[in-house]
Design a protein around this motif. Structure first.
Motif, PDB file in Angstrom:
ATOM      1  N   UNK A  97      41.657  46.825  35.160  1.00  0.00           N
ATOM      2  CA  UNK A  97      41.887  47.233  33.779  1.00  0.00           C
ATOM      3  C   UNK A  97      40.780  46.828  32.834  1.00  0.00           C
ATOM      4  N   UNK A  98      39.593  46.584  33.374  1.00  0.00           N
ATOM      5  CA  UNK A  98      38.486  46.146  32.547  1.00  0.00           C
ATOM      6  C   UNK A  98      37.796  47.287  31.828  1.00  0.00           C
ATOM      7  N   UNK A  99      36.637  46.975  31.257  1.00  0.00           N
ATOM      8  CA  UNK A  99      35.877  47.977  30.503  1.00  0.00           C
ATOM      9  C   UNK A  99      34.422  47.961  30.950  1.00  0.00           C
ATOM     10  N   UNK A 100      33.751  49.090  30.759  1.00  0.00           N
ATOM     11  CA  UNK A 100      32.373  49.203  31.223  1.00  0.00           C
ATOM     12  C   UNK A 100      31.591  50.164  30.352  1.00  0.00           C
ATOM     13  N   UNK A 101      30.317  49.831  30.162  1.00  0.00           N
ATOM     14  CA  UNK A 101      29.352  50.763  29.596  1.00  0.00           C
ATOM     15  C   UNK A 101      28.594  51.341  30.773  1.00  0.00           C
ATOM     16  N   UNK A 102      28.534  52.667  30.860  1.00  0.00           N
ATOM     17  CA  UNK A 102      28.026  53.321  32.060  1.00  0.00           C
ATOM     18  C   UNK A 102      26.796  54.157  31.748  1.00  0.00           C
ATOM     19  N   UNK A 103      25.768  53.970  32.565  1.00  0.00           N
ATOM     20  CA  UNK A 103      24.651  54.905  32.619  1.00  0.00           C
ATOM     21  C   UNK A 103      24.799  55.634  33.942  1.00  0.00           C
ATOM     22  N   UNK A 104      25.216  56.896  33.887  1.00  0.00           N
ATOM     23  CA  UNK A 104      25.480  57.618  35.117  1.00  0.00           C
ATOM     24  C   UNK A 104      26.118  58.961  34.847  1.00  0.00           C
ATOM     25  N   UNK A 105      26.468  59.641  35.920  1.00  0.00           N
ATOM     26  CA  UNK A 105      27.013  60.989  35.841  1.00  0.00           C
ATOM     27  C   UNK A 105      28.494  60.998  36.209  1.00  0.00           C
ATOM     28  N   UNK A 106      29.037  62.202  36.403  1.00  0.00           N
ATOM     29  CA  UNK A 106      30.475  62.374  36.614  1.00  0.00           C
ATOM     30  C   UNK A 106      30.992  61.617  37.828  1.00  0.00           C
TER      31      UNK A 106
ATOM     32  N   UNK B  60      31.790  45.620  26.326  1.00  0.00           N
ATOM     33  CA  UNK B  60      32.343  45.895  27.654  1.00  0.00           C
ATOM     34  C   UNK B  60      32.242  44.664  28.555  1.00  0.00           C
ATOM     35  N   UNK B  61      33.111  44.637  29.570  1.00  0.00           N
ATOM     36  CA  UNK B  61      33.025  43.565  30.564  1.00  0.00           C
ATOM     37  C   UNK B  61      31.789  43.751  31.449  1.00  0.00           C
ATOM     38  N   UNK B  62      31.444  45.009  31.707  1.00  0.00           N
ATOM     39  CA  UNK B  62      30.353  45.310  32.630  1.00  0.00           C
ATOM     40  C   UNK B  62      29.420  46.371  32.046  1.00  0.00           C
ATOM     41  N   UNK B  63      28.165  46.277  32.431  1.00  0.00           N
ATOM     42  CA  UNK B  63      27.224  47.388  32.298  1.00  0.00           C
ATOM     43  C   UNK B  63      26.978  47.895  33.713  1.00  0.00           C
ATOM     44  N   UNK B  64      27.265  49.181  33.939  1.00  0.00           N
ATOM     45  CA  UNK B  64      27.151  49.761  35.278  1.00  0.00           C
ATOM     46  C   UNK B  64      26.086  50.850  35.255  1.00  0.00           C
ATOM     47  N   UNK B  65      25.066  50.674  36.084  1.00  0.00           N
ATOM     48  CA  UNK B  65      23.972  51.644  36.145  1.00  0.00           C
ATOM     49  C   UNK B  65      24.054  52.404  37.458  1.00  0.00           C
ATOM     50  N   UNK B  66      24.071  53.725  37.350  1.00  0.00           N
ATOM     51  CA  UNK B  66      24.090  54.586  38.521  1.00  0.00           C
ATOM     52  C   UNK B  66      23.045  55.678  38.396  1.00  0.00           C
TER      53      UNK B  66
ATOM     54  N   UNK C 106      18.277  57.961  29.225  1.00  0.00           N
ATOM     55  CA  UNK C 106      17.819  57.991  27.834  1.00  0.00           C
ATOM     56  C   UNK C 106      17.378  56.592  27.402  1.00  0.00           C
ATOM     57  N   UNK C 107      16.345  56.553  26.580  1.00  0.00           N
ATOM     58  CA  UNK C 107      15.851  55.279  26.055  1.00  0.00           C
ATOM     59  C   UNK C 107      16.955  54.587  25.267  1.00  0.00           C
ATOM     60  N   UNK C 108      17.733  55.364  24.518  1.00  0.00           N
ATOM     61  CA  UNK C 108      18.812  54.801  23.710  1.00  0.00           C
ATOM     62  C   UNK C 108      19.865  54.111  24.588  1.00  0.00           C
ATOM     63  N   UNK C 109      20.244  54.773  25.701  1.00  0.00           N
ATOM     64  CA  UNK C 109      21.260  54.197  26.584  1.00  0.00           C
ATOM     65  C   UNK C 109      20.730  52.948  27.283  1.00  0.00           C
ATOM     66  N   UNK C 110      19.468  52.969  27.708  1.00  0.00           N
ATOM     67  CA  UNK C 110      18.879  51.796  28.358  1.00  0.00           C
ATOM     68  C   UNK C 110      18.785  50.633  27.378  1.00  0.00           C
ATOM     69  N   UNK C 111      18.405  50.921  26.144  1.00  0.00           N
ATOM     70  CA  UNK C 111      18.356  49.884  25.108  1.00  0.00           C
ATOM     71  C   UNK C 111      19.731  49.291  24.879  1.00  0.00           C
ATOM     72  N   UNK C 112      20.744  50.145  24.807  1.00  0.00           N
ATOM     73  CA  UNK C 112      22.121  49.672  24.620  1.00  0.00           C
ATOM     74  C   UNK C 112      22.536  48.776  25.783  1.00  0.00           C
TER      75      UNK C 112
END
Length: 266
Positions: free
Chosen positions: A89-98, A116-122, A128-134
């Protein structure tokens, strides 16, 4: 480590083993049919986190291979399974697709860019530079850093593309934080796949085309390993490593039985 004749369940890589550039490799369709006809539990594995299992099933069907979506296990699914076990039931900021966002949603995660509890990169085709900065700022703020797989590049018709590992390295350089990588060569991906089909390492085989991911992870998970030469490996590649697969085959066609399959009488 079991012999091949003791194997009751199979895990297999997809690219370089079953397909190459969207074309089925010799013996792939026959091997999949053999496993289906003999009710052999199996999963097709891929480090690619872009696509959902339904997407991949359709892509394989276009290549002439019948693989139901429930027989596909991606690094996105393995990552969602791992995170669910760590923080339900956690939360995540995701860089990735569907493939990744759907897997996390179905695992009960909230996708957010607020604490978020996690940053998940896929994998994605639109970093995007904005998403990577975030992502960098969230990790510096305390979010735990996860990557679906370590692959630095991915293939395209025009040549290599930067992939998950390359973007994760950029974020690591900016944060001094290494991600926990769930996909191959982490044997965690194999263990979660075996849990899905109720398999045990003592009687499970792994087919792959890469020494540095498929084979080493299979060995570390205690599986019978089969290296096929239809992908990137050749004898020189094998000799680079201090470990050896259980078997080296020209391709999956060598795993297809020539004995007629017996079916139950009606």
């Amino acid at each position: 480590m079991a012999r091949r004749d003791e194997i009751e369940c199979w895990l297999t890589d997809m690219d370089g083993v079953l397909v190459h550039e969207n074309h089925a490799l010799p013996g792939a369709a026959e091997l999949l049919a053999q496993w289906t006809d003999t009710h052999t539990p199996f999963l097709v594995l891929t480090n690619n986190s872009i696509f959902t299992p339904r997407d991949l099933s359709a892509r394989l069907r276009d290549s002439g291979l019948i693989v139901p979506e429930e027989r596909i296990w991606t690094s996105a699914l393995a990552t969602a399974d791992f995170l669910k076990s760590q923080g339900p039931g956690g939360s995540a900021f995701v860089i990735g697709e569907a493939g990744l966002t759907t897997a996390l949603h179905e695992a009960g995660f909230i996708l957010t860019d607020t604490k978020p509890d996690y940053v998940v990169v896929g994998e994605t085709r639109s970093y995007s530079f904005e998403a990577i900065t975030k992502a960098i700022r969230l990790i510096l703020g305390g979010a735990r850093f996860i990557a679906t797989n370590p692959d630095a590049t991915g293939p395209s018709a025009d040549g290599p593309l930067p992939a998950t590992g390359a973007v994760a390295a950029l974020i690591t350089k900016a944060t001094n934080m290494e991600p926990y990588v769930v996909g191959k060569p982490n044997p965690m991906m194999f263990r979660s796949a075996m849990n899905k089909i109720g398999a045990h390492s003592e009687n499970t085989g792994m087919i792959g085309d890469r020494m540095d991911t498929d084979i080493v992870a299979g060995i570390e998970a205690g599986l019978h390993t089969v290296l096929v030469m239809t992908g990137i490996s050749d004898q020189a590649e094998i000799n680079r490593y201090p470990f050896r697969p259980g078997e080296v085959l020209a391709g999956v066609h060598e795993l297809v039985s020539t004995t007629p399959i017996e079916t139950d009488a009606l």
